[in-house]
Design a protein around this motif. Structure first.
Motif, PDB file in Angstrom:
ATOM      1  N   ALA A 104      -4.068 -14.856  -2.223  1.00 44.59           N
ATOM      2  CA  ALA A 104      -5.167 -14.309  -3.022  1.00 44.59           C
ATOM      3  C   ALA A 104      -5.218 -14.887  -4.427  1.00 44.59           C
TER       4      ALA A 104
ATOM      5  N   GLN B 207      -6.333  -4.149  -2.894  1.00 39.92           N
ATOM      6  CA  GLN B 207      -5.684  -3.586  -1.715  1.00 39.92           C
ATOM      7  C   GLN B 207      -4.175  -3.576  -1.846  1.00 39.92           C
TER       8      GLN B 207
ATOM      9  N   ALA C 157       0.685 -12.343   0.763  1.00 40.43           N
ATOM     10  CA  ALA C 157      -0.731 -12.000   0.580  1.00 40.43           C
ATOM     11  C   ALA C 157      -1.173 -12.312  -0.850  1.00 40.43           C
TER      12      ALA C 157
ATOM     13  N   ARG D 287      -8.453  -8.468  -2.439  1.00 45.09           N
ATOM     14  CA  ARG D 287      -7.107  -8.463  -1.857  1.00 45.09           C
ATOM     15  C   ARG D 287      -6.090  -7.869  -2.822  1.00 45.09           C
ATOM     16  N   TRP D 288      -6.225  -8.196  -4.112  1.00 48.74           N
ATOM     17  CA  TRP D 288      -5.295  -7.650  -5.098  1.00 48.74           C
ATOM     18  C   TRP D 288      -5.462  -6.141  -5.226  1.00 48.74           C
TER      19      TRP D 288
END
Length: 228
Positions: free
Chosen positions: A108, A222, A104, A219-220
């Motif tokens: 990102a 999260q 992920a 995203r980071w």
């Protein structure tokens, strides 16, 4: 400009120069003697004003399904001192989660692997010692395994040297113990440093790479929130 303004500005400039000229020092030690394991990791920055100590005094293997149970002790001297003990279970599910998080992070961040290689290239290793004593219970097997272990160690060091700077030749030792019983002990010590100025610069580069990906910051956030 009055003298009362010049002096504070000069002091501030000196402090900034000193901070940027400092390094983040780290010391890693892994020791296994029989069934006893211990892992220690120390970080020092700002000329020792910031210190963190992490210790794994217990590593208990509980089978293939349950994995390894670890106990982490954390202490340090920092703007906010933090002392804590916690236990975690490292199993197939935990490892799978780490792999998913890394994938992920790759999605990102634009060029995350390139950024990591650049960061590691500035890590200077000042000490790398690794000694191993062992016996397989048979003199012939032990002697053969000793040669294979030598080759494995040097291959691993050669691979590591592609990513970091080794300031001194590593000291590797393999001592076969000719006993009629199985025994094994090993100790690895690694010490080095990373420039604080480059660390801050690398942080800015990472932020830039994240912002170049649509939704990268979200995203980071999260990913980081899942770690707590």
């Amino acid at each position: 400009m009055t003298l009362w303004l010049v002096i504070p500005l000069a002091l501030l400039l000196v402090i900034i120069v000193l901070v940027l000229s400092s390094s983040i020092h780290f010391h890693f030690r892994l020791c296994r003697l029989g069934k006893d394991d211990r892992v220690e990791f120390d970080i020092k920055a700002l000329f020792g004003l910031v210190k963190f100590h992490y210790e794994l005094p217990a590593l208990v293997y509980e089978g293939i399904e349950r994995g390894v149970r670890v106990k982490l002790e954390e202490s340090g001297i920092a703007p906010v001192k933090k002392d804590s003990d916690k236990e975690e279970q490292i199993d197939k599910e935990a490892v799978s989660g780490w792999i998913d998080n890394f994938k992920a992070a790759l999605r990102a961040t634009r060029g995350l692997k390139k950024w990591l290689r650049g960061l590691m290239a500035h890590v200077k290793i000042s000490k790398l010692d690794w000694s191993t004593d062992f016996s397989l219970g048979d003199a012939a097997y032990t002697a053969t395994a000793a040669g294979a272990l030598w080759g494995m160690k040097w291959s691993l060091i050669g691979w590591v040297s592609q990513f970091v700077r080794l300031q001194h030749a590593p000291r590797l030792f393999v001592a076969p113990v000719f006993r009629d019983e199985l025994c094994y002990s090993t100790e690895a010590v690694c010490a080095g440093k990373l420039s604080l100025a480059y660390t801050l610069y690398a942080g800015i580069l990472l932020l830039r790479r994240i912002t170049k990906v649509e939704g990268g910051l979200t995203r980071w956030k999260q990913l980081l929130s899942h770690k707590h």
